[in-house]
Design an enzyme around this catalytic site. Structure first.
Site, PDB file in Angstrom:
ATOM      1  N   HIS A 292       0.838  -1.199   0.000  1.00 37.69           N
ATOM      2  CA  HIS A 292       0.000   0.000   0.000  1.00 37.69           C
ATOM      3  C   HIS A 292       0.872   1.248   0.000  1.00 37.69           C
ATOM      4  O   HIS A 292       1.788   1.373   0.809  1.00 37.69           O
ATOM      5  CB  HIS A 292      -0.909  -0.006   1.230  1.00 37.69           C
ATOM      6  CG  HIS A 292      -1.900   1.099   1.241  1.00 37.69           C
ATOM      7  ND1 HIS A 292      -1.728   2.237   2.007  1.00 37.69           N
ATOM      8  CD2 HIS A 292      -3.069   1.264   0.579  1.00 37.69           C
ATOM      9  CE1 HIS A 292      -2.756   3.048   1.811  1.00 37.69           C
ATOM     10  NE2 HIS A 292      -3.580   2.484   0.959  1.00 37.69           N
TER      11      HIS A 292
ATOM     12  N   ASP B 291      -6.868  13.279  -7.939  1.00 34.44           N
ATOM     13  CA  ASP B 291      -6.566  12.002  -7.281  1.00 34.44           C
ATOM     14  C   ASP B 291      -7.888  11.429  -6.811  1.00 34.44           C
ATOM     15  O   ASP B 291      -8.547  12.007  -5.949  1.00 34.44           O
ATOM     16  CB  ASP B 291      -5.612  12.230  -6.107  1.00 34.44           C
ATOM     17  CG  ASP B 291      -5.274  10.932  -5.373  1.00 34.44           C
ATOM     18  OD1 ASP B 291      -5.713   9.848  -5.798  1.00 34.44           O
ATOM     19  OD2 ASP B 291      -4.560  11.014  -4.347  1.00 34.44           O
ATOM     20  N   MET B 292      -8.290  10.304  -7.374  1.00 35.26           N
ATOM     21  CA  MET B 292      -9.601   9.769  -6.998  1.00 35.26           C
ATOM     22  C   MET B 292      -9.609   8.254  -7.045  1.00 35.26           C
ATOM     23  O   MET B 292      -8.916   7.626  -7.848  1.00 35.26           O
ATOM     24  CB  MET B 292     -10.680  10.308  -7.934  1.00 35.26           C
ATOM     25  CG  MET B 292     -10.560   9.853  -9.372  1.00 35.26           C
ATOM     26  SD  MET B 292     -11.877  10.511 -10.410  1.00 35.26           S
ATOM     27  CE  MET B 292     -11.737   9.420 -11.839  1.00 35.26           C
ATOM     28  N   ALA B 293     -10.386   7.685  -6.147  1.00 30.84           N
ATOM     29  CA  ALA B 293     -10.661   6.259  -6.206  1.00 30.84           C
ATOM     30  C   ALA B 293     -11.717   6.014  -7.272  1.00 30.84           C
ATOM     31  O   ALA B 293     -12.504   6.909  -7.609  1.00 30.84           O
ATOM     32  CB  ALA B 293     -11.165   5.767  -4.849  1.00 30.84           C
TER      33      ALA B 293
ATOM     34  N   LYS C 113     -19.483   3.747 -15.132  1.00 31.86           N
ATOM     35  CA  LYS C 113     -18.305   4.555 -15.465  1.00 31.86           C
ATOM     36  C   LYS C 113     -17.163   4.282 -14.488  1.00 31.86           C
ATOM     37  O   LYS C 113     -16.019   4.042 -14.894  1.00 31.86           O
ATOM     38  CB  LYS C 113     -18.679   6.040 -15.476  1.00 31.86           C
ATOM     39  CG  LYS C 113     -19.681   6.394 -16.560  1.00 31.86           C
ATOM     40  CD  LYS C 113     -20.017   7.882 -16.549  1.00 31.86           C
ATOM     41  CE  LYS C 113     -21.034   8.221 -17.632  1.00 31.86           C
ATOM     42  NZ  LYS C 113     -21.396   9.650 -17.662  1.00 31.86           N
TER      43      LYS C 113
ATOM     44  N   GLY D 191      -8.028  19.422  -7.115  1.00 29.29           N
ATOM     45  CA  GLY D 191      -6.938  19.488  -6.158  1.00 29.29           C
ATOM     46  C   GLY D 191      -6.873  20.767  -5.366  1.00 29.29           C
ATOM     47  O   GLY D 191      -6.203  20.832  -4.332  1.00 29.29           O
TER      48      GLY D 191
END
Length: 337
Positions: free
Chosen positions: A119, A177-179, A227, A309
């Protein structure tokens, strides 16, 4: 839950002390602390210092290599494979991104798969590395199964985040930055830690039904249905299959099997704008893009249109002034010998 505010450098010192006492070498401990505090500064506490206890548990049980020795295998002028030797993913990704940036500086583009990692924390840290060098950065990583596929009732994919960093001339970088899940698992863990409820669309219980109780969450949902699911599969291919790592349900658990290396894969790409266009003009156009977005008429309930951001950058500025908020229980763990 009660929080305390701590100066960023002090918080890093507390984390480094904990990690080195657990046997992690000092250089890697410093890199891990830097990435964790970066997340807390930006208000992304789900990827911050609260993870320290988990990493130490995995170190103590043998699932992380305390003295990892990294290596790089060049496969072409613009490509390489970085072997993390089952070390701390934060340090692995930091050094892998350094190599990708070097390739992009020399040859315009640097692409790298990462193997035998773990991780790695907030991907924003690594794409920001590239952006701060005037480069465009892309980072992806996979995780163990926790997200149900669109149309499915049981988890198959991980949260599988993706991040982009774009430099500008006068403004701070644009960072996305995204999950590919509705939220990162860390946000569920943070809700459990802080005793708060969650939106029902974040996760499902053992019956596949949305729940507001973070303790009942058995799996997460992909964002925007098909998506987010589609992007999650793309990230899995880049981070897992392309790297020759395990994928989806075949990845070892983060919270379990603490004595086994996770052997995660990552993907990095760095692009030098100068191989496509005039670099200075590109940076000036980035400033113009940001400026014109700021000038857009805000919708009701909003003060200003922000770029990706930017909300996190504003939180970071505030945290540097007022201190980094950390839950009392996490703080007590960090200060306890």
């Amino acid at each position: 839950m009660e929080t305390v505010k701590i100066e960023a450098s002090k918080l890093k010192t507390l984390v480094v002390t904990k990690l080195t006492k657990a046997g992690l070498n000092a250089k890697h401990a410093q890199l891990v602390a830097d990435v964790l505090v970066h997340a807390d500064l930006r208000g992304v506490s789900s990827h911050g210092v609260l993870r320290t206890e988990h990493y130490i548990k995995r170190i103590s049980e043998g699932g992380l290599n305390k003295q990892a020795s990294f290596s790089v295998k060049k496969t072409g002028p613009c490509s390489a494979v970085f072997d993390g030797d089952n070390g701390m993913g934060h340090a692995v990704m930091k050094e892998a991104m350094d190599h990708a940036i070097e390739m992009a500086d020399q040859n315009g583009i640097g692409m790298m798969t990462v193997i035998n990692s773990s991780h790695c924390g907030a991907l924003s840290y690594f794409v920001q590395q590239a952006a701060e060098q005037g480069m465009i950065g892309v980072a992806m990583t996979h995780t163990d199964k926790i997200v149900v596929p669109f149309g499915g009732a049981k988890p198959f994919l991980g949260t599988n985040p993706i991040a982009y960093g774009f430099p500008a001339k006068a403004h701070k970088p644009v960072i996305l930055d995204m999950a590919t899940s509705n939220v990162a698992l860390g946000k569920i863990l943070h809700a459990r830690e802080s005793g708060s409820s969650i939106p029902a669309e974040w996760g499902v219980d053992e019956n596949g039904v949305g729940t507001t109780d973070p303790h009942e969450v058995e799996a997460l949902s992909p964002f925007a249905g098909p998506k987010g699911y589609g992007l999650g599969v793309v990230v899995e291919i880049f981070s897992g299959l392309l790297a020759g790592a395990a994928f989806g349900p075949h990845i070892s658990k983060m919270y379990g099997d603490y004595n086994k290396p996770r052997k995660l894969g990552h993907y990095l790409c760095v692009m030098n704008p100068s191989v496509f266009t005039d670099k200075n003009e590109f940076l000036e156009n980035m400033d113009q893009l940001i400026r014109e977005l700021h000038e857009q008429e805000p919708a009701k309930g909003f003060d200003q249109v922000l770029v990706p951001g930017e909300p996190e950058q504003l939180k970071e500025e505030m945290a540097h002034k007022e201190g980094v908020p950390v839950t009392q229980s996490v703080y007590e763990y960090l200060v306890t010998d």
